[in-house]
Design an enzyme around this catalytic site. Structure first.
Site, PDB file in Angstrom:
ATOM      1  N   TYR A 106       8.532 -98.794  52.573  1.00  0.00           N
ATOM      2  CA  TYR A 106       9.204 -99.813  53.388  1.00  0.00           C
ATOM      3  C   TYR A 106       8.668-101.157  52.924  1.00  0.00           C
ATOM      4  O   TYR A 106       7.608-101.597  53.347  1.00  0.00           O
ATOM      5  CB  TYR A 106       8.927 -99.575  54.873  1.00  0.00           C
ATOM      6  CG  TYR A 106       9.492-100.633  55.794  1.00  0.00           C
ATOM      7  CD1 TYR A 106      10.803-101.066  55.669  1.00  0.00           C
ATOM      8  CD2 TYR A 106       8.711-101.203  56.792  1.00  0.00           C
ATOM      9  CE1 TYR A 106      11.319-102.035  56.502  1.00  0.00           C
ATOM     10  CE2 TYR A 106       9.219-102.169  57.644  1.00  0.00           C
ATOM     11  CZ  TYR A 106      10.511-102.580  57.491  1.00  0.00           C
ATOM     12  OH  TYR A 106      11.024-103.550  58.326  1.00  0.00           O
ATOM     13  N   ASP A 147      13.397 -98.344  51.916  1.00  0.00           N
ATOM     14  CA  ASP A 147      13.991 -99.635  52.260  1.00  0.00           C
ATOM     15  C   ASP A 147      13.269-100.685  51.436  1.00  0.00           C
ATOM     16  O   ASP A 147      12.152-101.069  51.769  1.00  0.00           O
ATOM     17  CB  ASP A 147      13.835 -99.885  53.761  1.00  0.00           C
ATOM     18  CG  ASP A 147      14.401-101.235  54.180  1.00  0.00           C
ATOM     19  OD1 ASP A 147      14.824-102.008  53.303  1.00  0.00           O
ATOM     20  OD2 ASP A 147      14.404-101.503  55.398  1.00  0.00           O
TER      21      ASP A 147
END
Length: 258
Positions: A106, A147
DNA sequence: ATGCCGGGTCCTACCCGA
């Protein structure tokens, strides 16, 4: 091998969605981001009857990543190598499964905290490139997914969805994403779909979903040996239309066994 | 228009996301 990544925006809010999606999609590995809970609070038992074991790297309220997998796996790193020891942001997990190294990440957004916040994003990307380069030296196949908070090219952001100065599209950000590709990694979705937007995120605000004002910021990067066997790579748009969805949808990549 | 929504938490007004 079917690998998926999904920013769920709180695993406690989204456990039923993840369970239902696992039953439908049956990936071998699902990487989760923004679990927004501490490591011990991750609801691993909620996925056990579906055949998945879980490992989480969490923190209170923010960030947090996890791995769900049907086959045995070993966690090799719980933080991005090279970050300071006192960096407590839960953004990285690295595992080995079936002879493959899989990184779930992330990446920092980079829009908060002013220039220092943006500099942290760039430093994180520099360390990720160092880690990827080191792993690519080995013969072991490598998948890096998560992400990334990066729209690699203009096609990856709906017109008007972001300011040109947004951290997701700034030239320094895009240059660092390109460096990952130049190391020999393949952007799985873009490789199979060179012309379509293939968004993976739509903001909750301003009717972004009904207006299809999306972004492609969740990515699966594959080492050459995996990329050669790639058969499918796509976001699962249907998830964005469900009740109380995450603002991201799963991105799934499949390749043939080596 | 950096608010619109929707998570989180020092429980309730505010921080953060992208």
């Amino acid at each position: 091998m079917k690998l998926a990544t999904w920013n769920v925006n709180s695993i406690r809010q989204r456990t039923p969605h993840v369970r239902a999606w696992l039953e439908r999609a049956r990936p071998d590995v699902l990487l989760l981001q923004e679990i927004k809970c501490e490591t011990a609070a991750f609801p691993a038992e909620a996925f056990r009857d579906l055949g998945y074991t879980a490992e989480a790297v969490g923190q209170k309220a923010y960030n947090g990543v996890a791995v769900l997998a049907r086959r045995p796996f070993a966690v090799t790193h719980r933080a991005l190598p090279g970050l300071p020891e006192d960096d407590a942001q839960a953004r990285y997990i690295e595992i080995e499964t079936d002879g493959i190294t899989v990184i779930g990440l992330y990446l920092p957004n980079g829009n908060s905290g002013g220039e220092a916040g943006f500099a942290y994003k760039l430093a994180w990307m520099d360390l990720l490139a160092e880690r990827a380069a080191a792993l690519l030296q080995d013969d072991r196949p490598l998948a890096i997914a998560g992400d990334f908070n990066v729209c690699p090219a203009p096609l990856d952001a709906a017109p008007g969805a972001l300011s040109p100065t947004d951290a997701l599209v700034r030239p320094e950000t895009r240059a660092r994403f390109r460096r990952l590709l130049w190391l020999g990694l393949t952007d799985a979705v873009r490789a199979l779909h060179p012309r379509a937007p293939m968004y993976s995120f739509w903001d909750y605000q301003a009717g972004a979903w009904p207006r299809d004002l999306g972004l492609r910021i969740d990515h699966v990067l594959l080492s050459p040996d995996l990329a050669e066997r790639l058969t499918a790579a796509t976001p699962d748009r249907a998830e964005r239309g469900r009740e109380q969805p995450s603002d991201h949808v799963p991105v799934v990549a499949s390749w043939e066994a080596g």
